[in-house]
Design an enzyme around this catalytic site. Structure first.
Site, short mmCIF file in Angstrom:
data_model
loop_
_atom_site.label_atom_id
_atom_site.label_comp_id
_atom_site.label_asym_id
_atom_site.label_seq_id
_atom_site.Cartn_x
_atom_site.Cartn_y
_atom_site.Cartn_z
N MET A 156 6.83 -10.55 -71.07
CA MET A 156 6.83 -9.58 -69.96
C MET A 156 6.30 -10.26 -68.70
SD MET A 156 7.52 -6.34 -69.50
CE MET A 156 6.93 -4.69 -69.17
N ILE A 159 10.69 -11.97 -64.98
CA ILE A 159 12.01 -11.44 -65.34
C ILE A 159 11.86 -10.26 -66.30
CG2 ILE A 159 14.30 -11.99 -66.28
CD1 ILE A 159 13.70 -14.97 -65.52
N ARG A 239 15.66 -19.03 -73.72
CA ARG A 239 16.17 -20.34 -74.13
C ARG A 239 16.60 -20.22 -75.58
NH1 ARG A 239 16.38 -21.37 -69.44
NH2 ARG A 239 15.30 -23.00 -68.29
N GLU A 268 23.63 -26.51 -76.14
CA GLU A 268 24.50 -26.07 -75.04
C GLU A 268 25.26 -27.28 -74.49
OE1 GLU A 268 22.14 -23.90 -72.20
OE2 GLU A 268 21.64 -22.35 -73.66
N HIS A 287 25.12 -19.45 -70.52
CA HIS A 287 23.89 -19.69 -69.75
C HIS A 287 24.10 -19.42 -68.25
CE1 HIS A 287 19.88 -22.07 -69.85
NE2 HIS A 287 19.87 -21.16 -68.88
P1 NAP Z 1 7.15 -15.96 -66.51
O1 NAP Z 1 6.93 -15.09 -65.33
O2 NAP Z 1 6.27 -17.13 -66.74
O3 NAP Z 1 7.15 -15.01 -67.81
C1 NAP Z 1 7.07 -15.48 -69.10
C2 NAP Z 1 6.26 -14.49 -69.92
O4 NAP Z 1 6.28 -14.93 -71.27
C3 NAP Z 1 4.81 -14.39 -69.47
O5 NAP Z 1 4.50 -13.06 -69.18
C4 NAP Z 1 4.02 -14.92 -70.66
O6 NAP Z 1 2.85 -14.11 -70.82
C5 NAP Z 1 4.99 -14.71 -71.83
N1 NAP Z 1 4.72 -15.67 -72.91
C6 NAP Z 1 4.44 -16.99 -72.80
N2 NAP Z 1 4.21 -17.51 -74.02
C7 NAP Z 1 4.34 -16.49 -74.90
C8 NAP Z 1 4.21 -16.40 -76.31
N3 NAP Z 1 3.84 -17.46 -77.06
N4 NAP Z 1 4.44 -15.20 -76.89
C9 NAP Z 1 4.76 -14.12 -76.14
N5 NAP Z 1 4.88 -14.15 -74.80
C10 NAP Z 1 4.69 -15.32 -74.20
O7 NAP Z 1 8.64 -16.55 -66.50
P2 NAP Z 1 9.96 -15.87 -65.93
O8 NAP Z 1 10.17 -16.29 -64.53
O9 NAP Z 1 9.95 -14.41 -66.27
O10 NAP Z 1 11.03 -16.63 -66.84
C11 NAP Z 1 10.99 -16.48 -68.25
C12 NAP Z 1 11.96 -17.44 -68.94
O11 NAP Z 1 13.29 -17.02 -68.72
C13 NAP Z 1 11.94 -18.87 -68.41
O12 NAP Z 1 10.92 -19.64 -69.01
C14 NAP Z 1 13.31 -19.39 -68.78
O13 NAP Z 1 13.26 -20.02 -70.05
C15 NAP Z 1 14.15 -18.12 -68.90
N6 NAP Z 1 15.22 -18.04 -67.88
C16 NAP Z 1 16.52 -18.04 -68.29
C17 NAP Z 1 17.53 -17.93 -67.36
C18 NAP Z 1 18.96 -17.90 -67.80
O14 NAP Z 1 19.81 -18.39 -67.08
N7 NAP Z 1 19.27 -17.31 -68.92
C19 NAP Z 1 17.23 -17.82 -66.00
C20 NAP Z 1 15.90 -17.83 -65.61
C21 NAP Z 1 14.89 -17.93 -66.57
P3 NAP Z 1 1.52 -14.69 -71.53
O15 NAP Z 1 1.22 -15.99 -70.83
O16 NAP Z 1 0.51 -13.63 -71.32
O17 NAP Z 1 1.87 -14.88 -72.96
#
Ligand code: NAP
Length: 321
Positions: A156, A159, A239, A268, A287
């Site tokens: 959470m 995104i 991912r 991929e 992706h």
């Molecule tokens: P973010 O703001 O860093 O959010 C990631 C969340 O995951 C954080 O709230 C974090 O909270 C939680 N998290 C981290 N480790 C965890 C664990 N072990 N268990 C449960 N929760 C965990 O990142 P974002 O900007 O939302 O992006 C998230 C991910 O989306 C990126 O890392 C990327 O891989 C993916 N993405 C994919 C696309 C696509 O094209 N499909 C595009 C953009 C991003 P805590 O630290 O409190 O655990």
């Protein structure tokens, strides 16, 4: 004074790059589609002050070891699982990513995947285009409701919360799991915090948006899919390596999970004969989470701005280390 040298590991539109050429000597890999070959990337690392890399490039100790004058590597993604951050720290190289600018676009795509899997949009589209639409029947292409169901968001963050805002508009109950609580999201979105197992057991839709780390690798495994409701729909827009694809395939075939929407894969591009591609109840995308022209342009510009800031002795806008 000579301008700092920057190499971009993919061909980006000239109109985006042009305005940065005033301050930096920029060269680019010559293909938009094909990743830069490793030898050329290593060679450029050895000569440049800055690199702009893609999620398809391995940014490791070997690469950074070449970069005797390398100050910054700007990775054109918010996820940086392709980058060895420890090695960057060791070599004193600044790493940057592209958070925020892609949040809403990726949330749009994630919710689209959820809707498409729930309402069988791709199957229905193929059915009509293949000339198979001959009749109406009471349960023809009947999917699953989205509105007023529960969504469980694993990861959470930026995104995840943007997806939760969309879900709120659909009257959904919002469950989430992180390592730490997000009290603001709980207040603003009425989201409730759950352990991973509890979320899997309760959510109608399980959406994965946690980053790929050693802790999250393979977290959606056989055991996790078994805990989900048999009516649950699983969406992964984070991912591919967070998911054991063999376990997902088996869970879908056995009816332990109803359907899935996947934007990302362990390998991929995915092999064309991958078993998941053969299942009607799986919506697959290549992706494209952040792939709108506006957002990709903003990501490119952010990489170039970060690169120039660091080479100009300033702090980058979005540092990772
Ligand atoms: P973010 O703001 O860093 O959010 C990631 C969340 O995951 C954080 O709230 C974090 O909270 C939680 N998290 C981290 N480790 C965890 C664990 N072990 N268990 C449960 N929760 C965990 O990142 P974002 O900007 O939302 O992006 C998230 C991910 O989306 C990126 O890392 C990327 O891989 C993916 N993405 C994919 C696309 C696509 O094209 N499909 C595009 C953009 C991003 P805590 O630290 O409190 O655990």
């Amino acid at each position: 004074m000579a301008k700092p040298k920057v190499f971009i590991a993919r061909k980006l539109p000239d109109e985006v790059v042009e305005k940065f050429k005033e301050n930096m000597e920029i060269t680019m890999w010559d293909s938009e589609e094909e990743p830069v070959d490793r030898t050329r990337l290593l060679q450029e690392a050895g000569q440049c002050d800055g690199l702009i890399t893609m999620l398809t490039d391995r940014v490791d100790d070997e690469l950074m070891d070449q970069g005797k004058k390398l100050k910054i590597i700007a990775n054109m993604a918010v996820g940086y699982d392709n980058v060895d951050i420890q090695a960057a720290d060791k070599h004193g190289i600044q790493i940057t990513n592209t958070p925020d600018v892609l949040t809403e676009t990726t949330a749009d795509l994630t919710f689209t995947l959820l809707m498409a899997a729930a309402r069988r949009i791709i199957e229905a589209n193929e059915h009509i285009k293949e000339g198979k639409w001959e009749n109406w029947s009471p349960l023809f292409m009947a999917g699953t409701d989205v509105h007023h169901k529960s969504i469980g968001i694993v990861g959470m963050g930026r995104i995840g919360q943007a997806v939760a805002r969309r879900a709120k508009g659909f009257g959904m109950e919002i469950l989430y799991h992180n390592r730490s609580r997000k009290e603001e999201a709980e207040r603003e979105l009425g989201a409730s915090y759950h352990s991973f197992d509890d979320l899997l057991e309760k959510a109608d839709y399980v959406v994965c948006l946690a980053p790929l780390t050693e802790e999250t690798r393979g977290m959606f495994n056989q055991e996790a899919f078994k805990k989900m409701k048999s009516s649950a729909i699983f969406v992964n827009a984070s991912r591919g390596a967070l998911v054991d694809e063999r376990a997902l395939y088996e869970a879908l075939v056995r009816g332990e999970v109803k359907a899935a929407g996947l934007d990302v894969f362990e390998k991929e591009p995915i092999d064309a004969d991958h078993p998941l591609l053969g299942l009607d109840q799986v919506v697959c995308l290549p992706h494209i989470g952040s792939a709108s022209t506006e957002t990709r342009t903003a990501m490119m510009e952010l990489c170039l701005e970060n690169t120039w800031k660091v080479l100009n002795g300033e702090k980058p806008k979005t540092p990772v280390n």
